[in-house]
Motif scaffolding. Structure first.
Motif, PDB file in Angstrom:
ATOM      1  N   THR A 304       0.827  -1.206   0.000  1.00  0.00           N
ATOM      2  CA  THR A 304       0.000   0.000   0.000  1.00  0.00           C
ATOM      3  C   THR A 304       0.861   1.255   0.000  1.00  0.00           C
ATOM      4  OG1 THR A 304      -1.727  -1.193   1.207  1.00  0.00           O
ATOM      5  CG2 THR A 304      -1.852   1.216   1.218  1.00  0.00           C
ATOM      6  N   LEU A 305       2.020   1.175   0.637  1.00  0.00           N
ATOM      7  CA  LEU A 305       2.941   2.316   0.685  1.00  0.00           C
ATOM      8  C   LEU A 305       3.856   2.364  -0.527  1.00  0.00           C
ATOM      9  CD1 LEU A 305       3.946   2.154   4.471  1.00  0.00           C
ATOM     10  CD2 LEU A 305       2.361   3.769   3.401  1.00  0.00           C
ATOM     11  N   GLY A 306       3.631   1.486  -1.485  1.00  0.00           N
ATOM     12  CA  GLY A 306       4.458   1.475  -2.691  1.00  0.00           C
ATOM     13  C   GLY A 306       5.804   0.819  -2.514  1.00  0.00           C
ATOM     14  N   LEU A 307       5.912  -0.085  -1.522  1.00  0.00           N
ATOM     15  CA  LEU A 307       7.172  -0.766  -1.240  1.00  0.00           C
ATOM     16  C   LEU A 307       7.056  -2.238  -1.608  1.00  0.00           C
ATOM     17  CD1 LEU A 307       7.815   0.755   2.314  1.00  0.00           C
ATOM     18  CD2 LEU A 307       8.899   1.462   0.162  1.00  0.00           C
ATOM     19  N   PRO A 308       8.172  -2.908  -1.870  1.00  0.00           N
ATOM     20  CA  PRO A 308       8.122  -4.348  -2.102  1.00  0.00           C
ATOM     21  C   PRO A 308       7.511  -5.072  -0.907  1.00  0.00           C
ATOM     22  CG  PRO A 308      10.261  -3.466  -2.739  1.00  0.00           C
ATOM     23  CD  PRO A 308       9.540  -2.356  -2.042  1.00  0.00           C
ATOM     24  N   ARG A 309       6.824  -6.159  -1.167  1.00  0.00           N
ATOM     25  CA  ARG A 309       6.104  -6.865  -0.125  1.00  0.00           C
ATOM     26  C   ARG A 309       7.037  -7.390   0.972  1.00  0.00           C
ATOM     27  NH1 ARG A 309       0.941  -8.693   0.032  1.00  0.00           N
ATOM     28  NH2 ARG A 309       0.478 -10.353   1.526  1.00  0.00           N
ATOM     29  N   ASP A 310       8.276  -7.697   0.611  1.00  0.00           N
ATOM     30  CA  ASP A 310       9.208  -8.255   1.584  1.00  0.00           C
ATOM     31  C   ASP A 310      10.057  -7.193   2.289  1.00  0.00           C
ATOM     32  OD1 ASP A 310      10.696  -7.505  -0.580  1.00  0.00           O
ATOM     33  OD2 ASP A 310      11.827  -9.382  -0.760  1.00  0.00           O
ATOM     34  N   THR A 311       9.655  -5.929   2.210  1.00  0.00           N
ATOM     35  CA  THR A 311      10.396  -4.855   2.892  1.00  0.00           C
ATOM     36  C   THR A 311      10.372  -5.086   4.403  1.00  0.00           C
ATOM     37  OG1 THR A 311       9.805  -3.267   1.168  1.00  0.00           O
ATOM     38  CG2 THR A 311      10.562  -2.371   3.269  1.00  0.00           C
ATOM     39  N   ARG A 312      11.532  -4.966   5.036  1.00  0.00           N
ATOM     40  CA  ARG A 312      11.639  -5.158   6.482  1.00  0.00           C
ATOM     41  C   ARG A 312      11.841  -3.810   7.151  1.00  0.00           C
ATOM     42  NH1 ARG A 312      13.150 -10.344   7.662  1.00  0.00           N
ATOM     43  NH2 ARG A 312      12.357  -9.808   9.744  1.00  0.00           N
ATOM     44  N   GLY A 313      11.097  -3.586   8.250  1.00  0.00           N
ATOM     45  CA  GLY A 313      11.215  -2.354   8.995  1.00  0.00           C
ATOM     46  C   GLY A 313      10.027  -2.150   9.901  1.00  0.00           C
ATOM     47  N   VAL A 314       9.943  -0.977  10.533  1.00  0.00           N
ATOM     48  CA  VAL A 314       8.801  -0.603  11.368  1.00  0.00           C
ATOM     49  C   VAL A 314       8.262   0.726  10.870  1.00  0.00           C
ATOM     50  CG1 VAL A 314       9.540  -1.864  13.411  1.00  0.00           C
ATOM     51  CG2 VAL A 314      10.345   0.475  13.078  1.00  0.00           C
ATOM     52  N   ILE A 315       6.946   0.879  10.906  1.00  0.00           N
ATOM     53  CA  ILE A 315       6.312   2.079  10.381  1.00  0.00           C
ATOM     54  C   ILE A 315       5.934   3.012  11.524  1.00  0.00           C
ATOM     55  CG2 ILE A 315       4.046   0.920  10.356  1.00  0.00           C
ATOM     56  CD1 ILE A 315       3.370   2.673   7.908  1.00  0.00           C
ATOM     57  N   ILE A 316       6.239   4.287  11.365  1.00  0.00           N
ATOM     58  CA  ILE A 316       5.911   5.284  12.387  1.00  0.00           C
ATOM     59  C   ILE A 316       4.416   5.582  12.332  1.00  0.00           C
ATOM     60  CG2 ILE A 316       6.272   7.659  13.167  1.00  0.00           C
ATOM     61  CD1 ILE A 316       9.099   7.510  12.081  1.00  0.00           C
ATOM     62  N   THR A 317       3.747   5.404  13.487  1.00  0.00           N
ATOM     63  CA  THR A 317       2.318   5.683  13.570  1.00  0.00           C
ATOM     64  C   THR A 317       2.009   6.964  14.326  1.00  0.00           C
ATOM     65  OG1 THR A 317       2.126   4.307  15.556  1.00  0.00           O
ATOM     66  CG2 THR A 317       1.742   3.239  13.427  1.00  0.00           C
ATOM     67  N   ALA A 338      16.746   0.923   9.839  1.00  0.00           N
ATOM     68  CA  ALA A 338      17.990   0.677  10.578  1.00  0.00           C
ATOM     69  C   ALA A 338      18.304   1.867  11.478  1.00  0.00           C
ATOM     70  CB  ALA A 338      19.154   0.418   9.622  1.00  0.00           C
ATOM     71  N   ILE A 339      18.991   1.576  12.587  1.00  0.00           N
ATOM     72  CA  ILE A 339      19.518   2.588  13.498  1.00  0.00           C
ATOM     73  C   ILE A 339      21.025   2.368  13.582  1.00  0.00           C
ATOM     74  CG2 ILE A 339      19.547   3.495  15.846  1.00  0.00           C
ATOM     75  CD1 ILE A 339      16.947   4.089  14.523  1.00  0.00           C
ATOM     76  N   VAL A 344      16.420  -2.874  11.804  1.00  0.00           N
ATOM     77  CA  VAL A 344      15.308  -2.790  12.752  1.00  0.00           C
ATOM     78  C   VAL A 344      14.078  -3.367  12.080  1.00  0.00           C
ATOM     79  CG1 VAL A 344      13.742  -1.227  13.955  1.00  0.00           C
ATOM     80  CG2 VAL A 344      16.203  -0.810  14.030  1.00  0.00           C
ATOM     81  N   THR A 345      13.493  -4.393  12.676  1.00  0.00           N
ATOM     82  CA  THR A 345      12.309  -5.023  12.074  1.00  0.00           C
ATOM     83  C   THR A 345      11.135  -5.117  13.034  1.00  0.00           C
ATOM     84  OG1 THR A 345      13.091  -7.240  12.675  1.00  0.00           O
ATOM     85  CG2 THR A 345      13.732  -6.397  10.508  1.00  0.00           C
ATOM     86  N   THR A 346      11.368  -4.849  14.328  1.00  0.00           N
ATOM     87  CA  THR A 346      10.290  -4.927  15.313  1.00  0.00           C
ATOM     88  C   THR A 346      10.370  -3.743  16.270  1.00  0.00           C
ATOM     89  OG1 THR A 346      11.564  -6.206  16.935  1.00  0.00           O
ATOM     90  CG2 THR A 346      10.343  -7.453  15.248  1.00  0.00           C
ATOM     91  N   PHE A 347       9.277  -3.532  16.981  1.00  0.00           N
ATOM     92  CA  PHE A 347       9.228  -2.496  18.010  1.00  0.00           C
ATOM     93  C   PHE A 347      10.304  -2.724  19.058  1.00  0.00           C
ATOM     94  CE2 PHE A 347       7.525  -1.968  22.382  1.00  0.00           C
ATOM     95  CZ  PHE A 347       7.560  -0.586  22.463  1.00  0.00           C
ATOM     96  N   GLN A 348      10.498  -4.007  19.485  1.00  0.00           N
ATOM     97  CA  GLN A 348      11.486  -4.303  20.511  1.00  0.00           C
ATOM     98  C   GLN A 348      12.900  -3.984  20.036  1.00  0.00           C
ATOM     99  OE1 GLN A 348       8.984  -6.278  19.679  1.00  0.00           O
ATOM    100  NE2 GLN A 348       7.842  -6.716  21.546  1.00  0.00           N
ATOM    101  N   GLU A 349      13.202  -4.265  18.773  1.00  0.00           N
ATOM    102  CA  GLU A 349      14.540  -3.964  18.246  1.00  0.00           C
ATOM    103  C   GLU A 349      14.790  -2.462  18.209  1.00  0.00           C
ATOM    104  OE1 GLU A 349      15.196  -7.838  15.308  1.00  0.00           O
ATOM    105  OE2 GLU A 349      14.740  -5.887  14.452  1.00  0.00           O
ATOM    106  N   LEU A 350      13.768  -1.693  17.855  1.00  0.00           N
ATOM    107  CA  LEU A 350      13.918  -0.234  17.835  1.00  0.00           C
ATOM    108  C   LEU A 350      14.160   0.294  19.244  1.00  0.00           C
ATOM    109  CD1 LEU A 350      13.763   2.485  16.305  1.00  0.00           C
ATOM    110  CD2 LEU A 350      11.310   2.483  16.783  1.00  0.00           C
ATOM    111  N   ARG A 351      13.369  -0.171  20.210  1.00  0.00           N
ATOM    112  CA  ARG A 351      13.542   0.270  21.598  1.00  0.00           C
ATOM    113  C   ARG A 351      14.943  -0.036  22.091  1.00  0.00           C
ATOM    114  NH1 ARG A 351      11.360  -2.350  25.378  1.00  0.00           N
ATOM    115  NH2 ARG A 351      11.253  -0.691  26.912  1.00  0.00           N
TER     116      ARG A 351
END
Length: 480
Positions: A304-317, A338-339, A344-351
């Motif tokens: 929906t965001l125009g990215l490949p289906r296998d894109t890894r990351g977290v979306i800012i809400t 990434a940081i 970074v693929t999950t909320f826990q990894e970002l934290r």
């Protein structure tokens, strides 16, 4: 030592693989007339696959076989200590009038381990080894004993620092735990079950494990998993590499029997070192604060965001108004990948990546916006500072209830509100509010955002509707 229960697979699942193997064996047995195809047996038949085969013995080579690690371990064993803790507990009697003093006092004792990291007596161990202790006694490998003081302790990582008044002590050398790999040989040293110093050997089974041993919302898990035997009393002991360097602090096991089954966890020494430095220099743990709420990025959302289906990351809400992320130019629906170069693929990894940085430090954020890669630098704030995007009440920090948090806490996706991330021990609300509670309403106003929740709080009595363990509960919170 923590002993979380392992979730056993259903019997049907356990039997499935056995059944599949049995069916395969039977099929081979009942086909006596079948013949292997030859490369030139018939047109269209493939030639045998080209396999890379090395038939030499594993011990063959220029170096002689390694038969002992004694020379590596012997000097390092002197840096691992036994930590005996004791505390006095008052037992309430069923008939208080028989005990005018208010009950009977008795002594609780525990045993753990620790690792000397400086010659002047700083020792790394676990928070749960020293928690609530009235007295700590450290016994060295040479049988010397010292009283120890707690410098600081962090329940969110299970790291504690204690100190003995001594000089010239043997100290371990620290490795870079970010560079260990699955398959590396490791040794666990500690005092299991109080039998005395013991060394066990294994390998690194996995890295970056998050298994829910610490608090799902407030905890920071990044465990090294190992099959080196770890048992009660090993907590706080050393996990060493093949060079005798400290790579982790043993912390927990996963077992349905409370005994070792080859699934042990250690806190990476890089994380432990950061916590130690913060506790020693400031008496508290300082963690970076970015000021974003995020959710996981699924395939449908990525498309929906125009990215490949296998894109890894977290979306800012959501973003903290005026917070570090907003000041750096981040926007809602940016996808953080990434940081500081770490994916970074999950909320826990970002934290975890953000919290490992110090307040006022800069981090490099890799993100996708409108399908294009961008790199942004953000200067972090400090958790609990005046900026305090997530501090709802003094000492009570909350986060938006994102999809990632709903899944980790097993909360109905239709429920909205603010989840309590942490409550300081000295907070005036520590007895009423607790981590993992979801604040649904305040004075009958939905707590859909932190700003709305703050505006709903009045001086005096407040009616909080919270959700915990599958049930809604009313709480009266008095705010001065």
């Amino acid at each position: 030592m923590f002993f979380p229960q392992a979730s056993s697979a259903p019997a049907s699942r356990r039997c499935f693989y056995l059944a599949a193997s049995a069916v395969f064996a039977f099929a081979v047995a009942v086909a006596p007339g079948a013949r292997a195809a030859k490369p030139d047996a018939a047109p269209g038949h493939a030639a045998p696959p080209a396999l890379a085969v090395d038939g030499t013995p594993v011990t063959e080579g220029k170096r002689p076989p390694l038969v002992s690690y004694s020379d590596v371990l012997e000097p390092v064993q002197k840096t691992v200590v036994s930590v005996a803790s004791s505390r006095y507990v008052r037992q309430r009697l069923p008939f208080p009038w028989l005990a005018p003093g208010g009950g009977r006092e008795f002594k609780q004792e525990g045993i753990g381990s620790g690792v000397i990291v400086t010659p002047d007596g700083y020792i790394l161990t676990n928070h749960h080894v020293v928690e609530g202790a009235d007295e700590l006694i450290v016994r060295l490998a040479d049988e010397r004993e010292f009283k120890a003081e707690v410098v600081g302790s962090d329940p969110k990582t299970d790291v504690a620092v204690i100190k003995v008044d001594a000089a010239g002590l043997p100290a371990v050398t620290l490795a870079d735990s970010d560079r260990i790999r699955v398959g590396d040989i490791v040794f666990a040293i500690g005092n299991p079950l109080g039998v005395g110093q013991t060394v066990t050997m294994g390998i690194v089974s996995a890295t970056g494990r998050r298994v829910g041993i610490l608090d799902e919302v407030a905890g920071y898990e990044d465990f090294i998993q190992t099959d080196a035997a770890i048992n009660q009393g090993n907590s706080g002991g050393a996990l060493l590499d093949a060079k005798g360097r400290l790579v982790g602090i043993n912390s927990a096991i996963l077992s349905p029997t409370r005994g070792n089954i080859g699934i042990g966890f250690a806190i990476p020494v890089n994380l432990a070192r950061n916590i130690m430095n913060s506790l020693v220099t400031s008496g508290k743990v300082s963690r970076g604060f970015l000021g974003v709420s995020v959710d996981s990025l699924g395939g449908e959302l990525a498309e929906t965001l125009g990215l490949p289906r296998d894109t890894r990351g977290v979306i800012i809400t959501d973003l903290s108004p005026g917070g570090p992320a907003e000041q750096a130019g981040l926007q809602r629906y940016d996808v953080i990948t990434a940081i500081n170069g770490q994916p970074v693929t999950t909320f826990q990894e970002l934290r975890l990546q953000v919290a490992r940085q110090q307040p006022d430090s800069e981090i490099a954020i890799s993100l996708l916006r409108d399908g294009k890669e961008q790199r942004v630098t953000a200067r972090l704030g400090g958790q609990g500072e005046a900026l305090g995007y997530n501090e709802l009440l003094p000492g009570v920090r909350v986060n938006r209830l994102t999809g990632e948090l709903r899944r980790s806490l097993n909360i109905d996706p239709r429920l909205d509100g603010l989840v309590i991330a942490s409550v300081d021990d000295d907070s005036p609300y520590a007895e009423r509010l607790a981590p993992n509670m979801v604040i649904v309403e305040i004075n009958r106003v939905p707590a859909g955002s932190i700003e709305t929740a703050r505006r709903s709080i009045i001086a005096g009595r407040n009616l909080f509707t919270v959700y915990l363990n599958g049930a809604f509960r009313p709480l009266v919170i008095v705010v001065k």
